[in-house]
Design an enzyme around this catalytic site. Structure first.
Site, PDB file in Angstrom:
ATOM      1  N   TYR A   1       3.003   5.194   5.453  1.00  0.00           N
ATOM      2  CA  TYR A   1       2.430   5.362   4.157  1.00  0.00           C
ATOM      3  C   TYR A   1       1.484   6.430   4.247  1.00  0.00           C
ATOM      4  CZ  TYR A   1       5.253   1.054   3.467  1.00  0.00           C
ATOM      5  OH  TYR A   1       5.929   0.018   3.533  1.00  0.00           O
TER       6      TYR A   1
ATOM      7  N   THR B   1       1.047  -1.222   0.083  1.00  0.00           N
ATOM      8  CA  THR B   1      -0.154  -0.108  -0.009  1.00  0.00           C
ATOM      9  C   THR B   1       0.984   1.327  -0.101  1.00  0.00           C
ATOM     10  OG1 THR B   1       0.004   0.057   2.588  1.00  0.00           O
ATOM     11  CG2 THR B   1      -1.994  -1.096   1.361  1.00  0.00           C
TER      12      THR B   1
HETATM   13  P1  NDP Z   1       6.621  -2.828  -6.288  1.00  0.00           P
HETATM   14  O1  NDP Z   1       7.833  -3.516  -6.657  1.00  0.00           O
HETATM   15  O2  NDP Z   1       5.658  -3.679  -5.568  1.00  0.00           O
HETATM   16  O3  NDP Z   1       6.126  -1.680  -7.394  1.00  0.00           O
HETATM   17  C1  NDP Z   1       4.768  -1.331  -7.464  1.00  0.00           C
HETATM   18  C2  NDP Z   1       4.638  -0.755  -8.901  1.00  0.00           C
HETATM   19  O4  NDP Z   1       4.689  -1.864  -9.955  1.00  0.00           O
HETATM   20  C3  NDP Z   1       3.598   0.387  -8.957  1.00  0.00           C
HETATM   21  O5  NDP Z   1       3.876   1.267  -9.890  1.00  0.00           O
HETATM   22  C4  NDP Z   1       2.459  -0.642  -9.805  1.00  0.00           C
HETATM   23  O6  NDP Z   1       1.636   0.118 -10.585  1.00  0.00           O
HETATM   24  C5  NDP Z   1       3.138  -1.544 -10.376  1.00  0.00           C
HETATM   25  N1  NDP Z   1       2.587  -2.637 -11.052  1.00  0.00           N
HETATM   26  C6  NDP Z   1       2.109  -3.541  -9.966  1.00  0.00           C
HETATM   27  N2  NDP Z   1       1.771  -4.720 -10.442  1.00  0.00           N
HETATM   28  C7  NDP Z   1       1.930  -4.370 -11.938  1.00  0.00           C
HETATM   29  C8  NDP Z   1       1.774  -5.403 -12.981  1.00  0.00           C
HETATM   30  N3  NDP Z   1       1.112  -6.586 -12.846  1.00  0.00           N
HETATM   31  N4  NDP Z   1       2.488  -5.173 -14.021  1.00  0.00           N
HETATM   32  C9  NDP Z   1       3.248  -4.128 -14.143  1.00  0.00           C
HETATM   33  N5  NDP Z   1       3.360  -3.118 -13.146  1.00  0.00           N
HETATM   34  C10 NDP Z   1       2.690  -3.404 -11.707  1.00  0.00           C
HETATM   35  O7  NDP Z   1       7.061  -1.594  -5.044  1.00  0.00           O
HETATM   36  P2  NDP Z   1       6.592  -1.185  -3.862  1.00  0.00           P
HETATM   37  O8  NDP Z   1       7.671  -0.217  -3.287  1.00  0.00           O
HETATM   38  O9  NDP Z   1       5.300  -0.625  -3.810  1.00  0.00           O
HETATM   39  O10 NDP Z   1       6.701  -2.396  -2.939  1.00  0.00           O
HETATM   40  C11 NDP Z   1       5.562  -3.216  -2.554  1.00  0.00           C
HETATM   41  C12 NDP Z   1       5.126  -3.056  -1.145  1.00  0.00           C
HETATM   42  O11 NDP Z   1       6.092  -3.309  -0.095  1.00  0.00           O
HETATM   43  C13 NDP Z   1       4.657  -1.559  -0.781  1.00  0.00           C
HETATM   44  O12 NDP Z   1       3.596  -0.895  -1.376  1.00  0.00           O
HETATM   45  C14 NDP Z   1       4.719  -1.680   0.861  1.00  0.00           C
HETATM   46  O13 NDP Z   1       3.804  -2.147   1.081  1.00  0.00           O
HETATM   47  C15 NDP Z   1       5.949  -2.533   0.786  1.00  0.00           C
HETATM   48  N6  NDP Z   1       7.340  -1.682   1.045  1.00  0.00           N
HETATM   49  C16 NDP Z   1       7.901  -1.981   2.361  1.00  0.00           C
HETATM   50  C17 NDP Z   1       9.120  -1.332   2.683  1.00  0.00           C
HETATM   51  C18 NDP Z   1       9.855  -1.444   4.023  1.00  0.00           C
HETATM   52  O14 NDP Z   1      10.816  -0.827   4.384  1.00  0.00           O
HETATM   53  N7  NDP Z   1       9.440  -2.267   4.874  1.00  0.00           N
HETATM   54  C19 NDP Z   1       9.592  -0.358   1.623  1.00  0.00           C
HETATM   55  C20 NDP Z   1       9.163  -0.545   0.443  1.00  0.00           C
HETATM   56  C21 NDP Z   1       7.970  -1.050   0.117  1.00  0.00           C
HETATM   57  P3  NDP Z   1       0.159   0.720 -10.049  1.00  0.00           P
HETATM   58  O15 NDP Z   1       0.177   0.882  -8.580  1.00  0.00           O
HETATM   59  O16 NDP Z   1      -0.004   1.846 -10.862  1.00  0.00           O
HETATM   60  O17 NDP Z   1      -0.649  -0.627 -10.371  1.00  0.00           O
END
Ligand code: NDP
Length: 291
Positions: free
Chosen positions: A58, A24
């Site tokens: 977040y 999220t």
């Molecule tokens: P991700 O690697 O999950 O990438 C997210 C991006 O990928 C978004 O732009 C999304 O687009 C796109 N996407 C999603 N599904 C697809 C698909 N099937 N095909 C193509 N593009 C896709 O990165 P995050 O940084 O969001 O990491 C995931 C989660 O991990 C975070 O949301 C968070 O909950 C957690 N996190 C935890 C951290 C920590 O320190 N503990 C640090 C970073 C993340 P769209 O949204 O437009 O669909």
């Protein structure tokens, strides 16, 4: 074929959760319409992406509010995770932070509560707060995030530290540093790993596997998308056991559907070998990759 679930927690608190969940980060910040974000998370729940990963960080609580809307009326269908800032992880401050998260999420308990990254508050205090939250029924389990193998060993040696359910760290095909030390440590202690940035939104900067022609070609050959290839790779079983839960964030419905379908994709040995050749694991220990 190995069921696409991972066991989280120990003993009586152990529970099976689908190996792909939903992130999220960046929700509740106006980057996509709020309704679209709520619907995306609901759609994920409909498609079996039960775990929703939030943090007080977040959107400054905004992502928890979006998740709260998505689970309204269907709390039992979700496995809710949130995280406390390191500076809020004190004996009493962690209780206050958790209660504020529960309020934003509109629920009376979290399924898993994580320390977001190692900080300066003594871990003993955080463990005490987590234990009090479990006793009060406000969280079911606790875990950590961004802990490397040495941090895990320190935590594990503390009273109550072995109760840690899992470690959430950056892990994707182009960032495999944890495979040398942290992942074996977790396997040895039968703790799963939650993989953040599984679609390589960050980490090991300079590479974007989603746009890599070689990866796209391989995915096309398999009849899947490159995102699905990355997710299926992240959750692949090792020695017949699943130990990774990937939490892609998706605000677009087509992305949610794509990600949910990846739960059923099994990569054969030949595909895994080709991926190893394209993105080899490092030979020795490298510092933990973080965002
Ligand atoms: P991700 O690697 O999950 O990438 C997210 C991006 O990928 C978004 O732009 C999304 O687009 C796109 N996407 C999603 N599904 C697809 C698909 N099937 N095909 C193509 N593009 C896709 O990165 P995050 O940084 O969001 O990491 C995931 C989660 O991990 C975070 O949301 C968070 O909950 C957690 N996190 C935890 C951290 C920590 O320190 N503990 C640090 C970073 C993340 P769209 O949204 O437009 O669909």
């Amino acid at each position: 074929m190995t069921a696409s679930t991972v066991t989280i927690g120990h003993g009586d608190s152990a529970v099976e959760v689908p190996a792909i969940g939903q992130g999220t980060w960046f929700m509740g910040e106006g980057r996509a319409p709020r309704r679209q974000e709520i619907d995306a998370l609901s759609r994920g729940l409909d498609n079996g992406l039960k775990l929703i990963d939030c943090a007080e960080m977040y959107g400054d609580g905004g992502a928890e509010e979006v998740a709260g809307e998505a689970i309204r009326g269907r709390r039992d269908e979700a496995f809710l995770v949130s995280k406390v800032y390191p500076w809020n992880a004190g004996r009493d401050s962690a209780i206050d932070a958790c209660e504020a998260s529960l309020k934003r999420l509109g629920t009376d308990h979290l399924d898993l509560y994580l320390l977001h990254w190692p900080g300066t508050v003594p871990l003993e205090e955080t463990l005490e707060a987590f234990e009090r939250l479990i006793d009060a029924g406000k969280i079911r389990r606790f875990g950590v995030s961004n802990f490397d193998d040495a941090d895990m060993a320190t935590l594990h040696a503390l009273p109550g530290g072995a109760g840690c359910a899992l470690d959430q760290v950056l892990y994707h095909l182009a960032s495999r540093g944890i495979e040398t030390a942290l992942r074996p440590w977790l396997r040895q202690h039968r703790m799963p790993l939650m993989a953040y940035c599984p679609l390589a939104q960050a980490g090991n900067l300079g590479t974007d596997p989603l746009a890599d022609p070689a990866l796209i070609e391989l995915a096309t050959e398999l009849g899947i998308t490159s995102a699905q290839l990355l997710l299926a790779w992240a959750i692949r079983p090792i020695a017949g056991r699943r130990e990774v839960i990937a939490i892609p964030k998706a605000a677009h419905p087509a992305h949610v559907d794509d990600n949910a379908a990846a739960l059923a994709i099994h990569l054969d040995a030949d595909t895994l070998a080709r991926l190893d050749a394209l993105y080899p694991a490092p030979n020795g220990k490298v510092p933990l990759d973080i965002v």
